[in-house]
Design a protein around this motif. Structure first.
Motif, PDB file in Angstrom:
ATOM      1  N   LEU A  33       0.882  -1.161   0.018  1.00 56.86           N
ATOM      2  CA  LEU A  33       0.040  -0.002   0.116  1.00 56.86           C
ATOM      3  C   LEU A  33       0.897   1.172   0.037  1.00 56.86           C
ATOM      4  CD1 LEU A  33      -2.471  -1.127   2.638  1.00 56.86           C
ATOM      5  CD2 LEU A  33      -2.774  -1.568   0.406  1.00 56.86           C
ATOM      6  N   GLY A  34       0.954   2.141  -0.979  1.00 60.13           N
ATOM      7  CA  GLY A  34       1.645   3.372  -1.343  1.00 60.13           C
ATOM      8  C   GLY A  34       2.951   2.869  -1.845  1.00 60.13           C
ATOM      9  N   SER A  35       2.798   2.107  -2.908  1.00 57.61           N
ATOM     10  CA  SER A  35       4.092   1.419  -3.424  1.00 57.61           C
ATOM     11  C   SER A  35       4.884   2.503  -4.130  1.00 57.61           C
ATOM     12  CB  SER A  35       3.521   0.402  -4.632  1.00 57.61           C
ATOM     13  OG  SER A  35       2.864   0.789  -5.428  1.00 57.61           O
ATOM     14  N   THR A  36       4.438   3.680  -4.511  1.00 62.35           N
ATOM     15  CA  THR A  36       5.259   4.683  -5.245  1.00 62.35           C
ATOM     16  C   THR A  36       5.964   5.192  -4.514  1.00 62.35           C
ATOM     17  OG1 THR A  36       3.292   6.128  -5.594  1.00 62.35           O
ATOM     18  CG2 THR A  36       3.672   4.727  -7.262  1.00 62.35           C
ATOM     19  N   GLY A  37       5.684   5.385  -3.101  1.00 58.39           N
ATOM     20  CA  GLY A  37       6.568   6.137  -2.070  1.00 58.39           C
ATOM     21  C   GLY A  37       7.859   5.675  -2.038  1.00 58.39           C
ATOM     22  N   SER A  38       8.627   6.362  -0.810  1.00 59.94           N
ATOM     23  CA  SER A  38       9.908   6.215  -0.708  1.00 59.94           C
ATOM     24  C   SER A  38      10.101   4.605  -0.059  1.00 59.94           C
ATOM     25  CB  SER A  38      10.531   7.045   0.325  1.00 59.94           C
ATOM     26  OG  SER A  38      11.445   6.666   1.167  1.00 59.94           O
ATOM     27  N   ILE A  39       9.274   4.256   0.935  1.00 55.78           N
ATOM     28  CA  ILE A  39       9.474   2.833   1.397  1.00 55.78           C
ATOM     29  C   ILE A  39       8.662   1.938   0.402  1.00 55.78           C
ATOM     30  CG2 ILE A  39       7.940   1.469   3.293  1.00 55.78           C
ATOM     31  CD1 ILE A  39      10.044   3.371   4.533  1.00 55.78           C
ATOM     32  N   GLY A  40       7.510   2.405  -0.276  1.00 57.99           N
ATOM     33  CA  GLY A  40       7.147   1.250  -1.413  1.00 57.99           C
ATOM     34  C   GLY A  40       8.237   1.015  -2.235  1.00 57.99           C
ATOM     35  N   ALA A 100      -1.385   3.328  -5.393  1.00 51.60           N
ATOM     36  CA  ALA A 100      -0.932   4.626  -5.253  1.00 51.60           C
ATOM     37  C   ALA A 100      -1.958   5.670  -5.291  1.00 51.60           C
ATOM     38  CB  ALA A 100       0.312   4.829  -6.461  1.00 51.60           C
ATOM     39  N   TYR A 101      -1.505   6.867  -4.823  1.00 49.99           N
ATOM     40  CA  TYR A 101      -2.452   7.938  -5.034  1.00 49.99           C
ATOM     41  C   TYR A 101      -2.305   8.937  -6.316  1.00 49.99           C
ATOM     42  CZ  TYR A 101      -5.734  11.369  -2.484  1.00 49.99           C
ATOM     43  OH  TYR A 101      -6.773  11.986  -2.202  1.00 49.99           O
ATOM     44  N   SER A 102      -0.934   9.057  -6.473  1.00 49.96           N
ATOM     45  CA  SER A 102      -0.799   9.959  -7.865  1.00 49.96           C
ATOM     46  C   SER A 102       0.282   9.148  -8.516  1.00 49.96           C
ATOM     47  CB  SER A 102      -0.222  10.962  -7.389  1.00 49.96           C
ATOM     48  OG  SER A 102       0.811  10.720  -6.139  1.00 49.96           O
ATOM     49  N   ALA A 162       2.319   1.414   3.709  1.00 51.91           N
ATOM     50  CA  ALA A 162       3.328   2.319   3.485  1.00 51.91           C
ATOM     51  C   ALA A 162       2.641   3.725   2.817  1.00 51.91           C
ATOM     52  CB  ALA A 162       4.456   1.982   2.857  1.00 51.91           C
ATOM     53  N   ILE A 163       1.361   4.157   3.102  1.00 50.52           N
ATOM     54  CA  ILE A 163       0.613   4.963   2.774  1.00 50.52           C
ATOM     55  C   ILE A 163       1.319   6.105   4.050  1.00 50.52           C
ATOM     56  CG2 ILE A 163      -1.604   6.163   2.651  1.00 50.52           C
ATOM     57  CD1 ILE A 163      -2.479   3.634   1.475  1.00 50.52           C
ATOM     58  N   VAL A 164       1.132   7.391   3.625  1.00 47.80           N
ATOM     59  CA  VAL A 164       1.631   8.298   4.585  1.00 47.80           C
ATOM     60  C   VAL A 164       0.270   9.047   4.987  1.00 47.80           C
ATOM     61  CG1 VAL A 164       1.962  10.206   2.766  1.00 47.80           C
ATOM     62  CG2 VAL A 164       2.976  10.543   4.929  1.00 47.80           C
ATOM     63  N   GLY A 165       0.495   9.196   6.457  1.00 48.68           N
ATOM     64  CA  GLY A 165      -0.573   9.920   7.156  1.00 48.68           C
ATOM     65  C   GLY A 165      -1.895   8.958   7.523  1.00 48.68           C
ATOM     66  N   ALA A 166      -2.820   9.450   8.220  1.00 48.53           N
ATOM     67  CA  ALA A 166      -3.732   8.789   8.836  1.00 48.53           C
ATOM     68  C   ALA A 166      -4.859   8.399   7.659  1.00 48.53           C
ATOM     69  CB  ALA A 166      -4.693   9.545   9.688  1.00 48.53           C
ATOM     70  N   ALA A 167      -4.722   8.589   6.175  1.00 53.68           N
ATOM     71  CA  ALA A 167      -5.196   8.158   5.184  1.00 53.68           C
ATOM     72  C   ALA A 167      -5.017   6.771   5.031  1.00 53.68           C
ATOM     73  CB  ALA A 167      -4.879   9.033   3.940  1.00 53.68           C
ATOM     74  N   GLY A 168      -4.036   6.145   5.694  1.00 58.83           N
ATOM     75  CA  GLY A 168      -3.521   4.902   5.640  1.00 58.83           C
ATOM     76  C   GLY A 168      -4.229   3.761   6.443  1.00 58.83           C
ATOM     77  N   LEU A 207       4.298  -2.507   9.219  1.00 55.98           N
ATOM     78  CA  LEU A 207       3.845  -1.312   9.543  1.00 55.98           C
ATOM     79  C   LEU A 207       4.784  -0.034   9.475  1.00 55.98           C
ATOM     80  CD1 LEU A 207       1.082   0.016  10.298  1.00 55.98           C
ATOM     81  CD2 LEU A 207       2.179   0.460  12.653  1.00 55.98           C
ATOM     82  N   ALA A 208       4.781   0.484   8.295  1.00 51.89           N
ATOM     83  CA  ALA A 208       5.564   1.712   8.091  1.00 51.89           C
ATOM     84  C   ALA A 208       4.608   3.027   8.684  1.00 51.89           C
ATOM     85  CB  ALA A 208       6.048   1.976   6.855  1.00 51.89           C
ATOM     86  N   ASN A 209       3.557   2.846   8.151  1.00 53.12           N
ATOM     87  CA  ASN A 209       2.525   3.988   8.415  1.00 53.12           C
ATOM     88  C   ASN A 209       2.343   4.366   9.946  1.00 53.12           C
ATOM     89  OD1 ASN A 209      -1.055   4.402   7.597  1.00 53.12           O
ATOM     90  ND2 ASN A 209       0.409   5.952   7.858  1.00 53.12           N
ATOM     91  N   ILE A 225       8.267  -1.447  10.845  1.00 54.07           N
ATOM     92  CA  ILE A 225       9.214  -1.146   9.958  1.00 54.07           C
ATOM     93  C   ILE A 225       9.872  -0.033  10.243  1.00 54.07           C
ATOM     94  CG2 ILE A 225       9.379  -0.680   7.392  1.00 54.07           C
ATOM     95  CD1 ILE A 225       8.837  -3.569   8.029  1.00 54.07           C
ATOM     96  N   ASP A 226       9.354   1.126  10.981  1.00 51.86           N
ATOM     97  CA  ASP A 226       9.880   2.375  11.532  1.00 51.86           C
ATOM     98  C   ASP A 226      11.310   1.813  11.833  1.00 51.86           C
ATOM     99  OD1 ASP A 226      10.286   5.109  11.660  1.00 51.86           O
ATOM    100  OD2 ASP A 226       8.556   5.476  12.906  1.00 51.86           O
ATOM    101  N   SER A 227      12.558   2.516  11.474  1.00 56.33           N
ATOM    102  CA  SER A 227      13.567   1.749  11.647  1.00 56.33           C
ATOM    103  C   SER A 227      13.945   1.593  13.368  1.00 56.33           C
ATOM    104  CB  SER A 227      14.789   2.687  11.120  1.00 56.33           C
ATOM    105  OG  SER A 227      14.896   3.928  11.692  1.00 56.33           O
ATOM    106  N   TRP A 271      18.913  10.450   5.898  1.00 56.39           N
ATOM    107  CA  TRP A 271      17.890   9.582   5.241  1.00 56.39           C
ATOM    108  C   TRP A 271      17.167  10.117   4.100  1.00 56.39           C
ATOM    109  CZ3 TRP A 271      16.966   4.840   7.448  1.00 56.39           C
ATOM    110  CH2 TRP A 271      17.221   4.607   8.928  1.00 56.39           C
ATOM    111  N   SER A 272      16.974   9.329   3.088  1.00 57.79           N
ATOM    112  CA  SER A 272      16.192   9.974   1.956  1.00 57.79           C
ATOM    113  C   SER A 272      14.549   9.452   2.128  1.00 57.79           C
ATOM    114  CB  SER A 272      16.650   9.458   0.617  1.00 57.79           C
ATOM    115  OG  SER A 272      15.952   9.315  -0.498  1.00 57.79           O
ATOM    116  N   MET A 273      13.817  10.210   2.233  1.00 60.28           N
ATOM    117  CA  MET A 273      12.348   9.856   2.722  1.00 60.28           C
ATOM    118  C   MET A 273      11.303  10.939   1.901  1.00 60.28           C
ATOM    119  SD  MET A 273      12.918   9.697   6.629  1.00 60.28           S
ATOM    120  CE  MET A 273      13.315  11.541   6.784  1.00 60.28           C
TER     121      MET A 273
END
Ligand code: NAD
Ligand code: MG
Length: 400
Positions: free
Chosen positions: A10-17, A38-40, A103-109, A125-127, A152-154, A213-215
């Motif tokens: 979930l959120g595959s186009t992002g940094s974590i995805g 992905a959202y965009s 790996a969606i960003v925000g409470a939207a996930g 869980l990255a979200n 997943i958060d480091s 970090w690159s995020m």
């Protein structure tokens, strides 16, 4: 080796995805991709679906579906395209998948991550915002449905690795025996050496230039303000059933020690590694097995030194506000997160000063404290308060 695992990202186009798909692609014999979302950036999603042979993609609306179809090469059978928020939760919960990377960003996930937990999946869980907003609901869902929860958060991944867990990743209801404290490390972000009150004119690009970090942009701003560490303190509270007074933040500019666990006998266990999210992602995918992740070995001799300094109260106002919210309860944690999401979006859009992010959170916490306390034991009640805070914070932001 057991059967092939089918993963949904979930959120595959992002940094974590993207990092998740990178690790998966290194193990074609063990992992296959079931769903992507992905959202965009539908061109990026199409490229990922083609390379990973995903069975399903989930996009936000019909315009995105058209964009995805246009990006898809002719002559190749496309994946099933699903549309909307409900499709996202359904895809995370369906029988075709057994591991879900949230790996969606925000409470939207939150709704989709919760759906995966309720369906008894392995949830990576990255979200973190999902857990901050709905800690008790989420942990109960993991417990009651026999889901596996891999942080997943480091920092939390590091703590998980340093705790006794007997090969099982669940939802504890008490702190692990013998543990005195959790020590979360924080890089301090790009403005570690500057005073908060001197940062009013910081631009989005300056805030997003993280030293280690690159995020994605939202978490990069959160790292600069230390909201990220505040969210992580709340996340640690839920993941490890740890009271706030037994969670400490320690500034460690090199981001090599990812966090530590202090035991009653004085032992301190730490997990070290390169600042590369593929390490915790590979750990979550493979647990309890260890997988090759593509991360280069850590060369401590060439690093030379590791530094640590206290995160003194008063130094990072947003971190202090997060501790205040955690002590106040779940409603305050929802307010902390939602107000921050509104403020960061406004800051990234050039509408809000950097230092006003803290003011926005503080006023949302006072607003929430003045509301009648609601029972926050369902997804619906959490989302209703989250929405109310967003409306209040958006109005406040518009007049500031
Ligand atoms: P990102 O902005 O790079 O990617 C976000 C992904 O979510 C994208 O695929 C985007 O299309 C999708 N998305 C955005 N808004 C959405 C919405 N409203 N509905 C559905 N999908 C939506 O973010 P990221 O840096 O990969 O972070 C993802 C999550 O992981 C965040 O919660 C972040 O705090 C957490 N995290 C990230 C890192 C990191 O190194 N990037 C480290 C630890 C934790
Ligand atoms: Mg982190």
């Amino acid at each position: 080796m057991s059967a092939m695992r089918r993963v949904t990202v979930l959120g595959s186009t992002g940094s974590i995805g993207c990092s998740t798909l990178d690790v998966i692609a290194r193990h074609p014999d063990r992992y296959a991709v079931h769903g992507l979302s992905a959202y965009s950036r539908m061109d990026k999603l199409a490229e990922q679906a083609l390379a990973s042979r995903a069975a399903v993609v989930v996009v936000p609306d019909t315009a995105a579906r058209t964009a995805f179809q246009q990006a898809w090469p002719s002559g190749v059978t496309p994946p099933e395209i699903r549309v909307g928020v409900q499709a996202l939760a359904d895809t995370a919960a369906e029988s075709g998948t057994d591991s879900v990377m949230a790996a969606i960003v925000g409470a939207a996930g939150l709704p989709a991550a919760l759906a995966a937990a309720r369906a008894g999946k392995r949830v990576l869980l990255a979200n973190k915002e999902a857990l901050v907003a709905a800690g008790s609901v989420f942990m109960r869902a993991v417990r009651e449905n026999g889901a596996e929860l891999l942080p997943i958060d480091s920092e939390h991944n590091a703590i998980f690795q340093c705790l006794p867990h007997g090969g099982r990743a669940g939802a504890p209801s008490a702190p692990a025996p013998g543990v005195r404290r959790l020590i979360l490390t924080a890089s301090g972000g790009p403005f570690r050496l500057r005073r908060w009150q001197d940062l009013a004119d910081i631009t989005p690009d300056e805030a997003c230039a993280h030293p280690n970090w690159s995020m994605g942009r939202k978490i990069s701003v959160d790292s600069a303000t230390m909201v990220n560490k505040g969210l992580e303190v709340i996340e640690a509270h839920w993941l490890f059933a740890m009271p706030p007074e037994r969670i400490e933040v320690l500034v460690h500019p090199q981001s090599v020690v990812h966090s530590m666990v202090e035991y009653a006998d004085g032992s301190v266990l730490a997990q070290l590694g390169q600042p590369d999210m593929r390490t915790p992602i590979a750990y979550g995918l493979g647990f309890p097995a260890r997988l090759e992740s593509g991360v280069s070995p850590l060369d401590l001799a060439s690093r030379g030194r590791l530094d640590f300094e206290a995160a003194e109260p008063g130094r990072y106002p947003c971190l202090d506000l997060a501790f205040q919210a955690l002590r106040a309860g779940q409603g305050a944690c929802i307010a902390f997160n939602a107000a921050n999401e509104v403020a960061v979006a406004a800051f990234l859009a050039g509408r809000l000063r950097y230092t006003a992010i803290a003011e926005c959170i503080e006023s949302a916490l006072s607003w929430q404290a003045g509301q009648a306390s609601a029972t926050l034991d369902s997804l619906e009640s959490v989302l209703a308060l989250d929405q109310a805070v967003r409306e209040q914070a958006s109005r406040a932001e518009a007049v500031s």
